[in-house]
Design an enzyme around this catalytic site. Structure first.
Site, PDB file in Angstrom:
ATOM      1  CG  HIS A  88      33.511  42.599  43.018  1.00  0.00           C
ATOM      2  ND1 HIS A  88      33.040  41.383  42.759  1.00  0.00           N
ATOM      3  CD2 HIS A  88      34.550  42.827  43.857  1.00  0.00           C
ATOM      4  CE1 HIS A  88      33.987  40.533  43.626  1.00  0.00           C
ATOM      5  NE2 HIS A  88      34.975  41.339  44.218  1.00  0.00           N
TER       6      HIS A  88
ATOM      7  CG  ASP B 168      36.729  39.254  46.444  1.00  0.00           C
ATOM      8  OD1 ASP B 168      36.712  39.365  45.038  1.00  0.00           O
ATOM      9  OD2 ASP B 168      37.655  39.260  46.823  1.00  0.00           O
TER      10      ASP B 168
ATOM     11  CE1 TYR C 111      42.351  35.968  44.408  1.00  0.00           C
ATOM     12  CE2 TYR C 111      43.329  37.453  46.347  1.00  0.00           C
ATOM     13  CZ  TYR C 111      42.537  37.180  45.180  1.00  0.00           C
ATOM     14  OH  TYR C 111      41.580  38.224  45.000  1.00  0.00           O
TER      15      TYR C 111
END
Length: 369
Positions: A347, A166, A293
């Site tokens: 994940h 990630d 982000y």
């Protein structure tokens, strides 16, 4: 560098409980399940468990069972665990988490990787803006710069290995690209996604199929990343104020449309899921974690020079409930010498299938000469 212990005041916990009890529930469509986002039926059950069964003090004790430290690097406070391997010639290994998890992502594999003949000195930091590190958002390449100093200057390792998924993937990839002189090998569980910048004529059939899958997924499930990359501050007010709102946003990402038992399994169980959410809540870092982000988006689209493909040996493990990227896609970015399809997990593999994940890391890093 100084020792650190998680010790959250009763005042913070009492305030949390009051906020959960006073949640204003929005209501939901009949029989909608998870099709419109996080199920209110499930979330009410989780809130009841959070209030009446979940024991933060017990989880706090578990968080403190391994050595933790704080150190300031380039003006940023870095929180990290440092657990020495119990065998001779342990390999230094830095593990980097992602979003919406935390350094807690790796707690189940710590005993698996620090014992036996093939063992590691584990360094597990909290990314800036997450958990107990400083509340500042920086991009993935800047985090890699911090990790290099943490490993070589603070802890004194001449060379080390690195792994991440990630957001941790981006950090680990940057480590390999910028610091090949000290990074011996890297491992990934994902390697980034086609974002429309690639020339389709240069892509294999498998890569094109992967790009189509990612585009479809992005339209159906990628809203969270678009919000984080553009308007994270707008979302932060609500999530920092409502624990149930925070839980709803985090759980909606984990596996939309999945049954509750699978969502809980992805985090390792209800307690692990709530402890991860609690780390965001008690540190008030959901806002800065989302702003990372935005920092990465500015770096990517702001004209910065892309990182070069690294020659550092790279291993990749593709878990079945993760985006099924082909090997040739990974070859574009890293020096793939090990590529394996795993039988189970998703994940958050370190929480969901810790034994399989630990065995994969050990097998890869100890195969690299």
């Amino acid at each position: 560098m100084k020792s650190f212990t998680v010790n959250i005041s009763d005042q913070v916990i009492n305030d949390l409980e009051n906020r959960i009890q006073n949640t204003r529930w929005p209501g939901e469509e009949d029989n909608s399940g998870w099709n419109f986002g996080t199920s209110e039926k499930y979330l009410k059950e989780l809130a009841d468990y959070w209030l009446n069964d979940y024991d933060w003090k017990k989880q706090e004790t578990l968080l403190n069972q391994y050595p933790q430290y704080l150190v300031e690097i380039d003006g940023i406070q870095i929180h990290f665990q440092h657990i020495k391997g119990k065998g001779e010639n342990s390999k230094p290994l830095i593990l980097t988490h992602g979003w919406p998890d935390s350094y807690y992502r790796f707690h189940k594999i710590i005993p698996l990787l620090t014992e036996g003949d093939q063992n590691f000195d584990l360094v597990i930091p909290s990314i800036p803006g997450f958990g107990f590190s400083g509340k500042v958002a920086v991009n993935s390449e800047a985090v890699a710069d911090l990790w290099k100093k943490l490993m070589t200057e603070t802890l004194g390792y001449e060379k080390f290995c690195a792994a991440g998924g990630d957001v941790g993937m981006s950090v680990t990839k940057a480590l390999a690209s910028k610091y090949a002189d000290v990074v011996e090998a890297v491992h990934f569980t994902d390697i980034g996604y086609p974002m429309g910048q690639e020339d389709p004529s240069t892509m294999t059939e498998e890569e094109q199929q992967f790009a189509q899958f990612v585009q479809q997924w992005w339209y159906s499930e990628g809203a969270y990343a678009m919000v984080h990359s553009t308007k994270p501050q707008s979302l932060a007010y609500g999530l920092n104020d409502s624990p149930v709102g925070l839980a709803a946003w985090i759980l909606s990402f984990v596996n939309a449309g999945a049954p509750p038992e699978l969502i809980e399994k992805a985090f390792g169980g209800k307690d692990e899921m709530l402890t991860n959410i609690m780390i965001y809540w008690v540190t008030q870092t959901i806002g800065t974690s989302m702003r990372m982000y935005k920092a990465d988006a500015i770096a990517q689209w702001g004209g910065s020079v892309p990182l070069q493909k690294s020659d550092v040996p790279a291993g990749l493990a593709v878990f079945p409930r993760e985006a099924q990227f082909p090997r040739e896609w990974a070859d574009r970015f890293v020096n793939v010498i090990h590529f394996v399809k795993m039988e189970e997990g998703g994940h958050f593999a370190a929480l969901e299938v810790p034994e399989a994940f630990a065995n994969e890391l050990r097998s890869f890093f100890y195969s690299v000469k």
